[in-house]
Design a protein around this motif. Structure first.
Motif, PDB file in Angstrom:
ATOM      1  N   GLU A 268       0.828  -1.216   0.000  1.00  0.00           N
ATOM      2  CA  GLU A 268       0.000   0.000   0.000  1.00  0.00           C
ATOM      3  C   GLU A 268       0.858   1.261   0.000  1.00  0.00           C
ATOM      4  O   GLU A 268       0.543   2.245  -0.667  1.00  0.00           O
ATOM      5  CB  GLU A 268      -0.942   0.001   1.216  1.00  0.00           C
ATOM      6  CG  GLU A 268      -2.000  -1.076   1.195  1.00  0.00           C
ATOM      7  CD  GLU A 268      -3.012  -0.873   0.075  1.00  0.00           C
ATOM      8  OE1 GLU A 268      -3.118   0.251  -0.446  1.00  0.00           O
ATOM      9  OE2 GLU A 268      -3.688  -1.852  -0.294  1.00  0.00           O
ATOM     10  N   SER A 280      -6.435   3.502  -1.367  1.00  0.00           N
ATOM     11  CA  SER A 280      -7.637   2.682  -1.229  1.00  0.00           C
ATOM     12  C   SER A 280      -8.033   2.610   0.246  1.00  0.00           C
ATOM     13  O   SER A 280      -7.191   2.429   1.122  1.00  0.00           O
ATOM     14  CB  SER A 280      -7.375   1.270  -1.774  1.00  0.00           C
ATOM     15  OG  SER A 280      -6.320   0.656  -1.071  1.00  0.00           O
ATOM     16  N   LYS A 281      -9.325   2.757   0.523  1.00  0.00           N
ATOM     17  CA  LYS A 281      -9.810   2.759   1.906  1.00  0.00           C
ATOM     18  C   LYS A 281     -11.046   1.882   2.028  1.00  0.00           C
ATOM     19  O   LYS A 281     -11.813   1.741   1.072  1.00  0.00           O
ATOM     20  CB  LYS A 281     -10.152   4.191   2.353  1.00  0.00           C
ATOM     21  CG  LYS A 281      -9.006   5.174   2.298  1.00  0.00           C
ATOM     22  CD  LYS A 281      -9.488   6.566   2.667  1.00  0.00           C
ATOM     23  CE  LYS A 281      -8.393   7.611   2.465  1.00  0.00           C
ATOM     24  NZ  LYS A 281      -8.887   8.974   2.747  1.00  0.00           N
ATOM     25  N   THR A 282     -11.214   1.320   3.205  1.00  0.00           N
ATOM     26  CA  THR A 282     -12.409   0.530   3.496  1.00  0.00           C
ATOM     27  C   THR A 282     -12.909   0.881   4.892  1.00  0.00           C
ATOM     28  O   THR A 282     -12.172   1.465   5.697  1.00  0.00           O
ATOM     29  CB  THR A 282     -12.112  -0.983   3.438  1.00  0.00           C
ATOM     30  OG1 THR A 282     -11.029  -1.284   4.334  1.00  0.00           O
ATOM     31  CG2 THR A 282     -11.746  -1.425   2.031  1.00  0.00           C
ATOM     32  N   ILE A 314     -13.294   4.970   7.992  1.00  0.00           N
ATOM     33  CA  ILE A 314     -12.830   4.707   6.626  1.00  0.00           C
ATOM     34  C   ILE A 314     -11.324   4.942   6.561  1.00  0.00           C
ATOM     35  O   ILE A 314     -10.856   6.087   6.622  1.00  0.00           O
ATOM     36  CB  ILE A 314     -13.548   5.623   5.606  1.00  0.00           C
ATOM     37  CG1 ILE A 314     -15.067   5.515   5.767  1.00  0.00           C
ATOM     38  CG2 ILE A 314     -13.130   5.269   4.175  1.00  0.00           C
ATOM     39  CD1 ILE A 314     -15.624   4.149   5.474  1.00  0.00           C
ATOM     40  N   VAL A 315     -10.548   3.852   6.466  1.00  0.00           N
ATOM     41  CA  VAL A 315      -9.087   3.960   6.432  1.00  0.00           C
ATOM     42  C   VAL A 315      -8.512   2.904   5.492  1.00  0.00           C
ATOM     43  O   VAL A 315      -9.193   1.974   5.082  1.00  0.00           O
ATOM     44  CB  VAL A 315      -8.456   3.769   7.838  1.00  0.00           C
ATOM     45  CG1 VAL A 315      -8.844   4.875   8.782  1.00  0.00           C
ATOM     46  CG2 VAL A 315      -8.823   2.402   8.409  1.00  0.00           C
ATOM     47  N   ASN A 316      -7.214   3.103   5.185  1.00  0.00           N
ATOM     48  CA  ASN A 316      -6.447   2.047   4.537  1.00  0.00           C
ATOM     49  C   ASN A 316      -5.873   1.204   5.677  1.00  0.00           C
ATOM     50  O   ASN A 316      -4.973   1.650   6.385  1.00  0.00           O
ATOM     51  CB  ASN A 316      -5.324   2.636   3.685  1.00  0.00           C
ATOM     52  CG  ASN A 316      -4.495   1.586   2.990  1.00  0.00           C
ATOM     53  OD1 ASN A 316      -3.768   0.853   3.635  1.00  0.00           O
ATOM     54  ND2 ASN A 316      -4.602   1.519   1.679  1.00  0.00           N
ATOM     55  N   GLU A 317      -6.403   0.003   5.862  1.00  0.00           N
ATOM     56  CA  GLU A 317      -6.092  -0.789   7.056  1.00  0.00           C
ATOM     57  C   GLU A 317      -4.600  -0.996   7.289  1.00  0.00           C
ATOM     58  O   GLU A 317      -4.088  -0.695   8.378  1.00  0.00           O
ATOM     59  CB  GLU A 317      -6.814  -2.135   6.997  1.00  0.00           C
ATOM     60  CG  GLU A 317      -6.545  -3.002   8.218  1.00  0.00           C
ATOM     61  CD  GLU A 317      -7.243  -4.349   8.151  1.00  0.00           C
ATOM     62  OE1 GLU A 317      -6.793  -5.271   8.866  1.00  0.00           O
ATOM     63  OE2 GLU A 317      -8.225  -4.495   7.389  1.00  0.00           O
ATOM     64  N   PHE A 320      -2.843   2.490   8.069  1.00  0.00           N
ATOM     65  CA  PHE A 320      -3.342   3.063   9.319  1.00  0.00           C
ATOM     66  C   PHE A 320      -2.760   2.310  10.514  1.00  0.00           C
ATOM     67  O   PHE A 320      -2.279   2.919  11.479  1.00  0.00           O
ATOM     68  CB  PHE A 320      -4.866   3.009   9.347  1.00  0.00           C
ATOM     69  CG  PHE A 320      -5.481   3.553  10.606  1.00  0.00           C
ATOM     70  CD1 PHE A 320      -5.564   4.922  10.818  1.00  0.00           C
ATOM     71  CD2 PHE A 320      -5.952   2.697  11.588  1.00  0.00           C
ATOM     72  CE1 PHE A 320      -6.125   5.432  11.991  1.00  0.00           C
ATOM     73  CE2 PHE A 320      -6.508   3.194  12.757  1.00  0.00           C
ATOM     74  CZ  PHE A 320      -6.594   4.560  12.961  1.00  0.00           C
ATOM     75  N   HIS A 402      -4.501  10.312   4.916  1.00  0.00           N
ATOM     76  CA  HIS A 402      -5.895   9.936   5.211  1.00  0.00           C
ATOM     77  C   HIS A 402      -6.789  11.168   5.397  1.00  0.00           C
ATOM     78  O   HIS A 402      -8.007  11.040   5.466  1.00  0.00           O
ATOM     79  CB  HIS A 402      -5.955   9.102   6.494  1.00  0.00           C
ATOM     80  CG  HIS A 402      -5.616   7.654   6.317  1.00  0.00           C
ATOM     81  ND1 HIS A 402      -4.317   7.186   6.258  1.00  0.00           N
ATOM     82  CD2 HIS A 402      -6.410   6.561   6.167  1.00  0.00           C
ATOM     83  CE1 HIS A 402      -4.334   5.877   6.112  1.00  0.00           C
ATOM     84  NE2 HIS A 402      -5.583   5.467   6.044  1.00  0.00           N
TER      85      HIS A 402
END
Length: 421
Positions: A268, A280-282, A314-317, A320, A402
């Protein structure tokens, strides 16, 4: 602006007196010319007196104007000298002939004044540029009276490139014709080289990242998992127990799980090198992703995860978790307490501002210290712990990517890092 602005009160009074005297003189002379009064010796003496008394106040005003002009000229000369001392200045004929060049310019290009005067501007340009359409347009603009500004590559006497940032300004003669061009520039060669070096290093770094991503992917997602599965197929539970390798197998599987986490973060992070990259974030449950990330670390038991952490952030795991993990490790590393701990909890609300807080019982940092240590390669003076001075900088960069803001508050004991989400 009035012509009288800037002159002293005495000069204004003198000018008024001179004006009254002259007006009186012309009034008497007009009366004589039109026959309103007869010429006489007394009127002649009066006229002579007017001229005599007119001269002192008039010359006082003239003297002050001359002094003001000299002062203005001196200021202009000082300003021009300052410009000449701090800039590269060249004058060119409208046909491209070099008419003059100051010492700063000569020092940069390596030519003497005799070598460069009467030469052509094109002699200082690269072969590609002087034969290009762009160069033709460049001179067409100048001949039309349009100024040209920007970065320009020139060639010094030694054949090395010189980079200048400057402005070419066409000048007019008394007839309104453009007859020469004034160039004022600064040498940005060192800056340009530094930028090129950074670009080149970025290319190397991106290439290295691609290699790492490819090779790590093959290792942790193909070869090692296949090896573990193959090994387990060939060993029965009795053999594993007999050989006492259940713990080593567990360590290998845990290590693989951790390596996959690290790889995910590297993948990432290196994605951000791409031009116009979008992170990309989830939607994530903060407690759960941190719990999973930390479960195999040696300091897992020293981290307290509060139940009130956001469940739909909502983050890029991978990134983050990497950033939070850096703050956790700093809180434990720079900590002289016999019982080290780090607490992670939620604070605030939608109206007052929502924050994720990382609090420790370490040495403590003020906001000013936090800002300073967030810079690349900066470490606290006298710090006994080793480090690169990059971890915090990368951590802050990830959080800013972020859209989060970060600041620090020194506590009675330790530091409280607040991340506004």
């Amino acid at each position: 602006m009035s012509a009288l602005d800037g002159i002293s009160l005495n000069a204004k009074i003198s000018l008024a007196v001179a004006g009254i005297i002259m007006l009186t003189f012309f009034s008497v002379q007009t009366c004589i010319v039109f026959g309103l009064c007869e010429p006489s010796l007394e009127l002649a003496k009066f006229g002579w007196g007017c001229v005599v008394f007119f001269m002192p106040p008039f010359f006082k005003v003239v003297q002050e104007f001359l002094n003001k002009t000299k002062i203005k000229e001196a200021k202009i000369d000082t300003q021009l000298k300052a410009i000449d001392n701090s800039n590269l200045i060249v004058t060119l004929g409208i046909d491209g002939t070099v008419l003059s060049a100051n010492q700063n310019f000569l020092n940069v290009v390596g030519y003497s004044e005799n070598e460069i005067l009467k030469g052509k501007h094109s002699d200082l340009c690269t072969a590609d540029f002087k034969s290009s359409k762009e160069y033709k347009i460049f001179w067409e603009k100048l001949r039309k009276g349009e100024f040209v500004s920007g970065e320009f590559e020139r060639v010094g006497k030694n054949g090395q490139s010189v980079w200048l940032f400057g402005t070419y300004t066409p000048l007019q003669n008394d007839k309104g014709e453009y007859y020469k061009v004034l160039k004022i520039a600064v040498d940005i060669t060192a800056q340009h080289k530094a930028e090129e070096e950074v670009k080149q290093k970025s290319v190397y770094l991106e290439h290295a990242a691609k290699i790492i991503r490819h090779d790590m992917h093959s290792g942790i997602n193909t070869y090692i998992p296949r090896g573990i599965k193959s090994l387990k197929r060939r060993l029965t539970d009795e053999q594993i127990k007999e050989l006492k390798i259940s713990s080593p197998l567990k360590l290998i599987e845990d290590g693989l799980h951790h390596a996959r986490k690290v790889y995910s973060g590297v993948y990432e992070f290196t994605n951000l090198f791409k031009e116009n990259a979008q992170m990309s974030k989830t939607e994530c449950n903060v407690k759960e992703i941190l719990k999973d990330y930390l479960k195999l670390t040696a300091y897992n038991n020293q981290v307290i995860l509060d139940d009130n952490l956001p469940t739909q952030l909502i983050v890029n795991e991978p990134l983050f978790c990497t950033a939070i993990d850096n703050l956790i490790r700093n809180g434990l590393k720079y900590n002289d307490s016999p019982t080290k701990w780090v607490k992670i909890y939620h604070e605030g609300s939608y109206h007052s501002g929502s924050h994720i807080c990382i609090e420790d019982n370490g040495r403590g940092l003020t906001m000013n210290e936090f800002i300073e240590l967030s810079k690349p390669y900066v470490r606290k003076e006298g710090q006994k712990e080793s480090g690169t001075g990059l971890g915090l900088n990368i951590c802050i960069s990830i959080l800013k990517e972020h859209g989060f803001s970060v600041w620090a508050e020194k506590q009675k004991q330790g530091t409280k890092i607040k991340i506004k989400i």
